[in-house]
Design an enzyme around this catalytic site. Structure first.
Site, PDB file in Angstrom:
ATOM      1  N   ASP B  61       0.827  -1.206   0.000  1.00 14.31           N
ATOM      2  CA  ASP B  61       0.000   0.000   0.000  1.00 14.31           C
ATOM      3  C   ASP B  61       0.863   1.257   0.000  1.00 14.31           C
ATOM      4  O   ASP B  61       0.567   2.211  -0.710  1.00 14.31           O
ATOM      5  CB  ASP B  61      -0.920   0.006   1.222  1.00 14.31           C
ATOM      6  CG  ASP B  61      -1.856  -1.192   1.242  1.00 14.31           C
ATOM      7  OD1 ASP B  61      -2.305  -1.603   0.149  1.00 14.31           O
ATOM      8  OD2 ASP B  61      -2.111  -1.736   2.321  1.00 14.31           O
ATOM      9  N   HIS B  89       5.597  14.167   1.625  1.00 12.39           N
ATOM     10  CA  HIS B  89       6.341  14.952   2.614  1.00 12.39           C
ATOM     11  C   HIS B  89       5.799  14.790   4.028  1.00 12.39           C
ATOM     12  O   HIS B  89       6.533  15.011   4.985  1.00 12.39           O
ATOM     13  CB  HIS B  89       6.358  16.439   2.206  1.00 12.39           C
ATOM     14  CG  HIS B  89       7.180  16.670   0.982  1.00 12.39           C
ATOM     15  ND1 HIS B  89       8.445  17.210   1.019  1.00 12.39           N
ATOM     16  CD2 HIS B  89       6.943  16.366  -0.317  1.00 12.39           C
ATOM     17  CE1 HIS B  89       8.940  17.254  -0.216  1.00 12.39           C
ATOM     18  NE2 HIS B  89       8.049  16.743  -1.041  1.00 12.39           N
ATOM     19  N   ASP B 205      15.285  21.018  -4.822  1.00 12.60           N
ATOM     20  CA  ASP B 205      14.339  20.109  -5.493  1.00 12.60           C
ATOM     21  C   ASP B 205      14.746  19.808  -6.947  1.00 12.60           C
ATOM     22  O   ASP B 205      14.803  20.705  -7.780  1.00 12.60           O
ATOM     23  CB  ASP B 205      12.966  20.814  -5.455  1.00 12.60           C
ATOM     24  CG  ASP B 205      11.872  20.114  -6.246  1.00 12.60           C
ATOM     25  OD1 ASP B 205      12.050  18.943  -6.635  1.00 12.60           O
ATOM     26  OD2 ASP B 205      10.818  20.755  -6.457  1.00 12.60           O
ATOM     27  N   SER B 375       3.188  21.896 -14.023  1.00 11.32           N
ATOM     28  CA  SER B 375       3.916  21.196 -12.970  1.00 11.32           C
ATOM     29  C   SER B 375       4.063  22.065 -11.729  1.00 11.32           C
ATOM     30  O   SER B 375       4.026  23.295 -11.793  1.00 11.32           O
ATOM     31  CB  SER B 375       5.292  20.799 -13.481  1.00 11.32           C
ATOM     32  OG  SER B 375       6.040  20.220 -12.428  1.00 11.32           O
ATOM     33  N   GLY B 376       4.262  21.408 -10.597  1.00  8.63           N
ATOM     34  CA  GLY B 376       4.498  22.108  -9.347  1.00  8.63           C
ATOM     35  C   GLY B 376       5.974  22.301  -9.046  1.00  8.63           C
ATOM     36  O   GLY B 376       6.327  22.857  -7.999  1.00  8.63           O
ATOM     37  N   HIS B 377       6.834  21.823  -9.953  1.00  6.76           N
ATOM     38  CA  HIS B 377       8.275  21.829  -9.669  1.00  6.76           C
ATOM     39  C   HIS B 377       9.033  22.689 -10.676  1.00  6.76           C
ATOM     40  O   HIS B 377       8.740  22.657 -11.870  1.00  6.76           O
ATOM     41  CB  HIS B 377       8.818  20.400  -9.725  1.00  6.76           C
ATOM     42  CG  HIS B 377       8.174  19.488  -8.733  1.00  6.76           C
ATOM     43  ND1 HIS B 377       8.634  19.338  -7.448  1.00  6.76           N
ATOM     44  CD2 HIS B 377       7.080  18.697  -8.828  1.00  6.76           C
ATOM     45  CE1 HIS B 377       7.860  18.485  -6.791  1.00  6.76           C
ATOM     46  NE2 HIS B 377       6.908  18.072  -7.617  1.00  6.76           N
TER      47      HIS B 377
END
Lengths: 561, 561
Positions: B61, B89, B205, B375-377
């Site tokens: 899982d 996170h 990141d 995208s978030g990056h």
């Protein structure tokens, strides 16, 4: 596969003067392309390919079309036309020829060379009929005309099928590179001429129907490859499909220009390139090719390996190099080129290979960061050219999943085919062409047939369902010995388990539960082994679900002694 | 996971005046981000997330970081800083707090609201310390400063860490949208100020380090969404991540403008949007929101459902709609929008959903055919801004697979960080910062810890290996009864099999082979059950391999009665 028209029933007998079209593969999926045409009791087959399994089909090697629909009518087959030599168009031929070995195989020179090599491995010597573009040839009432099409393998053909019931054009797989390496462009003029004559049904390749615009020319890769070679000062390892002869040709040309020797690595790469060279489709300058064993004696800057494994296949050379499990050890400064598409479903395995190679210090060039691949299939722009040239009375998108078939259907409607003349069918859906109009007439069996090891069809959906449960959760087997004369249980239940991820000592908890269930059964006079198994399954299943929130397979075994 | 530096050993004790950095997750993978900083015997943790399993981890899982490295030192932990509220996170926090419940959780208001809701489900009430951008706060010798960063969830933070051994900046996940919906841009000025003060190590990141250029603004989606709404005349079903509050805000704004009512579908969507609204991060016009049950009473052109399942999760509403296994039946003319990324590994399941919806006649809008996701990056362009502003003495790329870490390392070198000051580490690799220089000092245990059902760590690599074999090939169990006093075999061997895909009658062939192997064993005086099992395993394994070219798991069971 469920059908969107669950009301469909087996079709009525084919009307006199009608033509029947049944795809046994390639509709609603990318792969195992196979279409059966029927007129006046006789059959013509176009392509007979395999589909490669996804994670939903664990352990399966290949997926074949179901031949059930034609099994009782093998003698009615006039011929199998093979449009080109890719596995998803020829891979199932050996399995069909096992059922009738002398079905004539019709195709171009290279296609027949590829299928003959494959059949040789199956110890089958086929009846072949070599044809070429521009040629016209009849098989019974099927009057065929072949058209050159450009694709990611040389010598591909489209086929026009004239019958008394009407004319059809099947494009096969194609794109329309206007500057192909071999100068052999898709015969759009021929399509136009055939269209002018009147095409009752067009069947056209939908793979890239969702992609707007046009495919870049194969030739545009050359500059990128040249640039990679110019920058590399250590070894270059290039992976691509073993059938992409023009891609390999461009790579060999770059090697020659940059003073590198070339070794082919991988069984299918070596075999296909030999065939292609022998037939003149691949030109290899003298002295360029070396055996892989000779590479060690060369400076690193003079080495190129061309290998398979561009899809991350775990047993292929490239994956093993990425895992440091191959005699060729990737070192810092090596350049690895993946000059191929990324077939949907292979994203994870290719990503693993890229990460592995990167970890050891290789520079990895792939279609995500450089133009080292162009598709073999027409985009929407090119598909519209074909629709507009052929002006078919009816249109049936083929070779694609639902998303691709719908997108292609939409293009056809935009180009002027009336909505009620666009037929979206799935595998097994029967389409009859009668008096110039195509309509869905029913459905026939067209499920997956699995090849696993050397057996065909033994692995069923039910076995795959078991595999999925076992693969996700493992199993717990409970063995109970029963005295066959007294009907009494002997000793303790024994637990055997794999993959359930439960500590073996934990089962001490469930043994008394099983025992008390069995005792209750005994006092109720239950002796039927089926009922006893059911009791055991329930008590163990409930315990593992309550304690661990899991559902491993429970396998109760009653041994009578 | 094997290390590229297999020579690494456990690290020496940390030198006085040195700072130690150990990532227990997030290096060499996308997910389970967790970094442990150590100074003078005290620990600071940044993030504690989960990784979602791939097909290599069947039935699992979640995957957690291995807490072994800190398990004996839980009391040394000053705090856990949570940079933002995404699962990769914060998802492992409940599992760490099970081991010590009162570790302070430090984060922004929204992040703490998300983790508190999650911990509430685990019946844990955490110690929380709410902070905001611009704030400075000490935890023992760790003097922290928080910087606003823009990401695909509001209220994300980067953290500056000042210690007597040097200063570090950890960006968390971030991008640099210059026109974000909430006007809260990444504090590049703050990074510059911190950089001017002297940053000894930057951890940044790497997720999109391979992507050239800059990320499009979230705001640019609005026009596309508006266009979709303008064209749709039946229902709209929009799927996105349940944490992407700004995405949902834009969708709600479009619904309001086009006169559609909105229902949230899916447990996490409902929960998160309630939190976001209550805290003021999401503005919902009065009367816009309705319960999903009320939708039936509305005209189709006034309906919008916002749901989860954008990654093709089989149990989510969207997958079930695609399979016609949901109360909401997809009909011709419905519009479905997948306003989300396609997380690598989910390509097949998302493709299945798109095909299913298309088959029933829905129009499917997704990032492949419209700009409905950004995208978030940060891409490479933005990462260079940060490198150039911070000018770190040492650089360590974080949050990425090898390909991303290498690409980010290359950007750092191009921006002027000396090659020997760029440290690429994997999970568990120990990096010590001493006298301004970072170096690899060893390796600690940092493997995968699997959550399956409600147990943590019970499923081991060995159980997964068994699952992979069972999932690919099934099993054949052979039960032999032995008289415990005489040592004689009783009756015939019994075969039980699942997933092997071999007809049960075929086993009649192998029973005599097992029997003769057992008879030979008996005449040789072999009675050890282990040896007997081995004999059975060999004779069955050889038979199945020779006959079927397969390798199912063979499970011999000897029952002594």
């Amino acid at each position: 596969m469920s059908h969107p028209h669950p009301e469909l029933a087996p079709p009525p007998p084919l009307a006199k003067g009608a033509l029947r079209v049944v795809a046994l593969g390639g509709l609603g999926e990318i792969g195992r392309n196979m279409t059966v045409f029927e007129y006046a009791g006789r059959l013509l087959i176009v392509d007979c390919g395999v589909l490669f399994p996804e994670e939903e089909q664990p352990g399966v090697d290949l997926i074949l079309p179901d031949f059930d629909y034609i099994r009782d009518r093998l003698d009615d087959i006039e011929a199998i036309v093979l449009t080109h030599g890719h596995e998803d168009h020829i891979g199932a031929v050996p399995f069909l020829l096992r059922e009738r070995a002398d079905i004539p195989l019709v195709g171009s020179r290279l296609t027949l060379a590829f299928i003959s090599a494959k059949l040789g491995e199956h110890r089958i010597k086929p009846e072949v009929v070599q044809v070429e573009e521009g040629e016209r040839r009849s098989f019974g009432d099927f009057d065929l005309e072949f058209f050159a099409v450009n694709h990611s393998i040389p010598d591909a053909l489209a086929v026009g099928i004239r019958t008394p019931a009407g004319s059809l054009l099947h494009t096969g797989d194609f794109k329309m590179d206007q500057l192909p390496l071999d100068g052999r462009i898709t015969d759009l003029g021929g399509f136009a001429r055939f269209g002018a004559e009147g095409v009752d049904m067009l069947l056209s390749d939908s793979t890239n129907a969702e992609v707007p615009g046009f495919v870049t020319s194969e030739r545009d890769i050359a500059g990128v490859i040249d640039n990679v070679f110019a920058k590399a000062d250590k070894r270059i390892i290039l992976a691509c499909f073993a059938s992409h002869i023009h891609r390999v040709q461009q790579v060999l040309d770059a090697a020659q220009a940059h003073g590198r020797k070339v070794a082919f690595v991988g069984r299918s790469m070596v075999r296909n390139m030999n065939i292609a060279r022998d037939l003149g489709y691949l030109k290899i300058p003298g002295g360029l090719l070396v055996d892989v064993k000779e590479l060690d004696g060369l400076p690193e800057s003079e080495v190129l390996m061309v290998c398979t494994g561009s899809q991350g296949e775990p047993m292929a050379a490239l994956s093993r190099m990425a895992n440091r499990d191959h005699q060729i050890r990737i070192e810092k400064g090596d350049t690895v080129v993946l000059a191929s598409s990324l077939i949907p479903g292979n994203e994870n395995s290719v990503n693993r290979v890229i990460n592995g190679l990167t970890r050891w210090g290789a520079k990895v060039v792939h279609k995500g960061n450089a133009l080292v691949h162009v598709s073999g299939h027409s985009s929407a722009g090119e598909l519209l050219y074909v629709l507009n040239m052929v002006k078919p009375r009816n249109f049936m998108p083929v070779h694609g999943e639902w998303r691709h078939l719908r997108a292609h259907a939409r293009l056809a409607e935009l180009s002027g085919v009336p909505e009620n003349r666009v037929v979206i069918a799935e595998d097994g859906v029967v389409v009859d062409l009668y008096k110039g109009k195509a309509r869905i007439a029913g459905v026939v069996q067209a499920g997956y047939v699995y090849v696993d090891g050397n057996s065909v069809g033994d692995v069923t959906e039910s076995a795959l369902k078991d595999r999925r449960i076992l693969g996700d959760e493992g199993f717990i087997s409970v063995v109970i010995a029963v005295d066959s004369t007294s009907g009494k249980f002997i000793g303790e239940p024994q637990i055997h388990t794999r993959g359930a991820g439960i500590d073996i000592d934990a089962y001490d908890e469930v043994i008394p539960k099983i025992q008390s269930a069995l005792e209750r059964a005994a006092s109720d006079g239950i002796t039927d082994p089926g009922q006893l198994r059911q009791l055991v399954r329930r008590s163990v299943g409930r315990w593992v679900s309550d304690t661990y929130r899991r559902r491993p397979m429970i396998v109760p075994v009653v041994v009578e002694v």
